[in-house]
Design an enzyme around this catalytic site. Structure first.
Site, PDB file in Angstrom:
ATOM      1  CG  LEU A  57       2.613   3.648   2.366  1.00 22.98           C
ATOM      2  CD1 LEU A  57       1.430   2.743   2.716  1.00 22.98           C
ATOM      3  CD2 LEU A  57       2.125   5.039   1.967  1.00 22.98           C
ATOM      4  CG  ASP A 101       5.268   0.330   1.203  1.00 25.23           C
ATOM      5  OD1 ASP A 101       6.216   0.542   1.982  1.00 25.23           O
ATOM      6  OD2 ASP A 101       4.446   1.199   0.870  1.00 25.23           O
ATOM      7  CD  GLU A 115       5.138 -10.956   8.671  1.00 23.66           C
ATOM      8  OE1 GLU A 115       5.341 -11.944   9.391  1.00 23.66           O
ATOM      9  OE2 GLU A 115       5.440  -9.802   9.011  1.00 23.66           O
ATOM     10  CG  ASP A 116       2.668  -6.028   5.747  1.00 24.50           C
ATOM     11  OD1 ASP A 116       2.524  -6.509   6.886  1.00 24.50           O
ATOM     12  OD2 ASP A 116       3.431  -5.081   5.502  1.00 24.50           O
ATOM     13  NE  ARG A 165       2.279  -2.689   1.580  1.00 25.03           N
ATOM     14  CZ  ARG A 165       2.878  -3.453   2.490  1.00 25.03           C
ATOM     15  NH1 ARG A 165       2.804  -3.157   3.766  1.00 25.03           N
ATOM     16  NH2 ARG A 165       3.553  -4.524   2.109  1.00 25.03           N
ATOM     17  NE  ARG A 189      -0.839   1.046   6.962  1.00 23.06           N
ATOM     18  CZ  ARG A 189       0.368   0.889   6.410  1.00 23.06           C
ATOM     19  NH1 ARG A 189       0.760  -0.297   6.015  1.00 23.06           N
ATOM     20  NH2 ARG A 189       1.170   1.928   6.270  1.00 23.06           N
ATOM     21  CG  HIS A 247       2.041  -4.135  10.562  1.00 24.85           C
ATOM     22  ND1 HIS A 247       3.005  -3.922   9.591  1.00 24.85           N
ATOM     23  CD2 HIS A 247       0.855  -3.937   9.952  1.00 24.85           C
ATOM     24  CE1 HIS A 247       2.412  -3.610   8.450  1.00 24.85           C
ATOM     25  NE2 HIS A 247       1.108  -3.608   8.642  1.00 24.85           N
ATOM     26  CB  CYS A 295       7.523  -7.257   7.332  1.00 23.68           C
ATOM     27  SG  CYS A 295       8.731  -6.017   7.720  1.00 23.68           S
TER      28      CYS A 295
END
EC number: 3.5.3.18
Length: 258
Positions: A19, A62, A67-68, A87, A133, A163, A248
């Site tokens: 993305l 992704d 980290e996300d 995701r 997000r 972010h 990330c």
């Protein structure tokens, strides 16, 4: 002793389909990205970090941005609910990995959304970006999970970047750094240091004054070196095409006592 473990995840073969939201799409060289990822992981190991590979998620473009998927505070791992629906399949493998490491596992539940890249820890203060997000319910659930552990959760607006940690990170002394045109409200941070490059806003604290940074921020590296820090530069250019940064690509676990 405190731990120095870093979760990492190998890039998906579909990485180029990842993305993008705030930048123009560019062609991604997946083979080069894998080389850059391996060099990033080696930089962590060279500076005393044990890398722990999460099982690959090849169908999730992704997924390298591990980290996300989780926020770790002390021994608690809060599994995220990514704001991008595509995701959400990434979290299962991460949940297994942190459970194996002995973390106490909690979750963000619907209707909450939260990306780990929106969470910046500075001591016991946890800044959480409220923006594209991460929604209000996600912020509330983060607060409910972490405040009983002694965290002070502070919500901050994020409108100009993907972010919160696309805009700001923090130095070892707690000073928050960021590229000012991309920071919504610098005044929210008690100490803020502007840096000259967008990618210079992203540092990973390796310990001993060493800062893992993107090679695309030489002016910021020079600035921080002049302040007594030791930049460790890595080329992550292929990930930067997907709004990725040094933070990330890993989750640093510092407070698991082993």
């Amino acid at each position: 002793m405190p731990s120095q473990k870093a979760l990492i995840r190998r890039p998906s073969p579909r990485l180029a389909e990842g993305l993008v939201t705030h930048i123009e799409r560019e062609k991604v060289d997946v083979d080069l990205a894998v080389e850059q990822w391996e060099a990033y992981a080696e930089a962590l190991r060279t500076h005393g970090w044990e890398t722990v590979e999460v099982d690959p998620a090849d169908d999730c473009p992704d997924s390298v941005f591990v980290e996300d998927t989780v926020v770790v505070f002390r021994n608690v791992a809060l599994i995220s609910r990514p704001g991008a629906e595509s995701r959400r399949a990434e979290t299962a493998g991460v949940e297994e990995a942190v459970a194996r490491l002995g973390c106490s596992v909690n979750w963000i539940w619907e209707p909450g959304t939260l990306d780990g890249g929106d969470v910046l820890k500075v001591g016991d203060t946890v800044y959480v970006g409220r923006g594209g997000r991460t929604n209000a319910a996600g912020v509330q659930q983060l607060r409910a999970a972490l405040e009983p552990l002694g965290a002070r959760v502070v919500a901050v607006p994020v409108n100009k970047v993907l972010h919160l940690k696309s805009a700001v990170t923090a130095l070892p002394d707690g000073t928050v750094i960021g590229h000012e045109p991309l920071v919504d409200m610098p005044s929210l941070f008690p100490r803020f240091l502007p840096v000259p490059e967008e990618s210079g806003a992203h540092v990973v604290l390796l310990g001993g004054g060493k800062l893992l940074m993107a090679a695309s921020a030489p002016k910021t590296a020079e600035l921080l070196a002049g302040l007594g820090h030791e930049p460790v530069l890595v080329d992550i250019g292929e990930f930067e095409k997907l709004e990725g940064c040094v933070t990330c690509l890993s989750v640093r676990l510092r407070e698991l006592y082993v």
